[in-house]
Design a protein around this motif. Sequence first.
Motif, PDB file in Angstrom:
ATOM      1  N   LEU A 116      41.177  45.729  35.697  1.00  0.00           N
ATOM      2  CA  LEU A 116      41.952  45.205  36.942  1.00  0.00           C
ATOM      3  C   LEU A 116      41.089  45.889  38.051  1.00  0.00           C
ATOM      4  CD1 LEU A 116      44.188  44.331  38.554  1.00  0.00           C
ATOM      5  CD2 LEU A 116      45.581  46.367  38.367  1.00  0.00           C
ATOM      6  N   ASN A 117      40.572  46.969  37.937  1.00  0.00           N
ATOM      7  CA  ASN A 117      39.613  47.641  39.090  1.00  0.00           C
ATOM      8  C   ASN A 117      38.379  46.992  39.084  1.00  0.00           C
ATOM      9  OD1 ASN A 117      38.940  48.810  36.601  1.00  0.00           O
ATOM     10  ND2 ASN A 117      37.993  50.614  37.615  1.00  0.00           N
ATOM     11  N   GLN A 118      37.750  46.613  38.070  1.00  0.00           N
ATOM     12  CA  GLN A 118      36.394  45.660  38.179  1.00  0.00           C
ATOM     13  C   GLN A 118      36.792  44.480  38.668  1.00  0.00           C
ATOM     14  OE1 GLN A 118      36.159  46.006  33.748  1.00  0.00           O
ATOM     15  NE2 GLN A 118      34.623  47.751  33.985  1.00  0.00           N
ATOM     16  N   LYS A 119      37.837  43.839  38.432  1.00  0.00           N
ATOM     17  CA  LYS A 119      38.064  42.528  38.809  1.00  0.00           C
ATOM     18  C   LYS A 119      38.309  42.627  40.533  1.00  0.00           C
ATOM     19  CE  LYS A 119      41.468  38.525  39.282  1.00  0.00           C
ATOM     20  NZ  LYS A 119      41.532  38.611  40.677  1.00  0.00           N
ATOM     21  N   ALA A 120      38.879  43.873  40.941  1.00  0.00           N
ATOM     22  CA  ALA A 120      38.884  44.211  42.299  1.00  0.00           C
ATOM     23  C   ALA A 120      37.594  44.273  43.236  1.00  0.00           C
ATOM     24  CB  ALA A 120      39.883  45.177  42.621  1.00  0.00           C
ATOM     25  N   ALA A 121      36.754  44.916  42.486  1.00  0.00           N
ATOM     26  CA  ALA A 121      35.579  45.254  43.034  1.00  0.00           C
ATOM     27  C   ALA A 121      34.594  43.719  43.163  1.00  0.00           C
ATOM     28  CB  ALA A 121      34.608  46.058  42.169  1.00  0.00           C
TER      29      ALA A 121
ATOM     30  N   TYR B 203      38.760  37.991  33.452  1.00  0.00           N
ATOM     31  CA  TYR B 203      39.884  39.117  33.441  1.00  0.00           C
ATOM     32  C   TYR B 203      41.148  38.734  32.729  1.00  0.00           C
ATOM     33  CZ  TYR B 203      43.971  41.432  35.615  1.00  0.00           C
ATOM     34  OH  TYR B 203      45.002  42.283  35.811  1.00  0.00           O
TER      35      TYR B 203
END
Length: 470
Positions: free
Chosen positions: A244-249, A237
Amino acid sequence: MPRQPVYSIPANVAHTQTLHFFPDPGKKEEEGLPKTARSYAGYADVDGPGPAKSHLFHWFFESQTCDPHLDADKQKELIERTPLLIWLNGGPGASSLAGLFLENGPLRVGDDAAGSISVSPDSWNQEAHVLYWDQPVGAGYSYCETEDVYVEDEETLSLMFWQALQRFFDTYPEYLACPLYVCGESYAGKYVPYIAKRIHEQNGSHAGTHLNLRGIAVGNGWIKPELSVRVMIDYAYASGFLGLNQKAALDFAYVDFQEALKAGRMRKATDLGNGLVNAVLAFGGNFDVYDARRWDDLSVGSLPAYLNSTQVKEAVHAEHEWQFADNSGPVATALKADIMADASPLYADLIHAKEKYKVLLYTGDFDTACGYQSTEEILAEIMKDGWGNAKRLIWKQAQGHPKGFVRTLDNVTQVAVPDSGHEVPYYQPQISREMLYNWLFDRPFQGQDPTGVVQAILDKAQEDADKEAA
């Protein structure tokens, strides 16, 4: 096991040239051929896994400080005061001969189609004996007599390796008194402490021949996987490989991984952990997990063709097909329940043992799999408050950029190496050798403590801010 010298090896796959190590008493000396070091190779026969017999392959190189023309008994004191390093690659499934030919050995394999072999100027055996082992069975030339039988846990692995060392020193007793250091990289971050612990325990129980264990060294170690997987997500990240949304997943999926670990469901944890790693790479366009600056992993190139040639196998007394894998294939499958297990308590035991074993942990800064942050946090946990208060030196060239960042406290040394990926001796061969020798021989890491400079910068900034406010 018999003494098996390696007098020479083919210098390419086609065997149109030859590299010589030390004089063959059975042959007339050839004029003008350099003799680099005494070398031995072959198998140690050990028990396991299970009722089967196994054969662990080794390749030894004497230190270049010793004279290969002079009998060992005539330079006994020199040989015995020279450190003996064991080198282990990880994987699971990687052959330590990859380390020999690509990283820190006296030989280098070229990237040409002929697989040309040359003598390396950066070998770790310039001032130390180095012993490369293919282990566990299924890695490199090592094999089990019972087909499709592999090691499933570190306790079995370490006992088999201790037996192999007993066989080695029985055969080559001139090296028994040498200060012994167990070294390796990557998944050897597990192998090394388990083997060192086994040696420590066997020495304490007076089982077998006493081995002169002095310490361990691990580069970019896979030690505490729960931490390493989290750090990898954060690194990707911060480096722009994740949004940001990929890290959240991934953070959401990481919770399931942690729960499997806490429940002791280790095989499930390995599946989930490997899935997280593969997902990070897929989001990031499949960058090299071992070097965030690259898109392709380092290749073993022509090593399979070279090491599986009849002439090479005869030269090094190998009797099995050479194999190499990195966390894939039957070796990794057998160790599936071990892959995500935490090995950091073993480091704590070795560091705090009354023998005060020396410990070196080093990392290449661009490794996303087993990088600096996880090593730093492991040491902070083991060494408590003292670690954060210890000086962290900028290890500098006489001129130019830093060689590394070094912190030492008691018997522990940590080095972060800039401009390097996972395989530090490959990316920075001269710096890694100097690092190793500084640690082995208690030579100083010449450097600067930046604390005073940093405090002056902060004080000046505060002074300027106060003036501005006034």
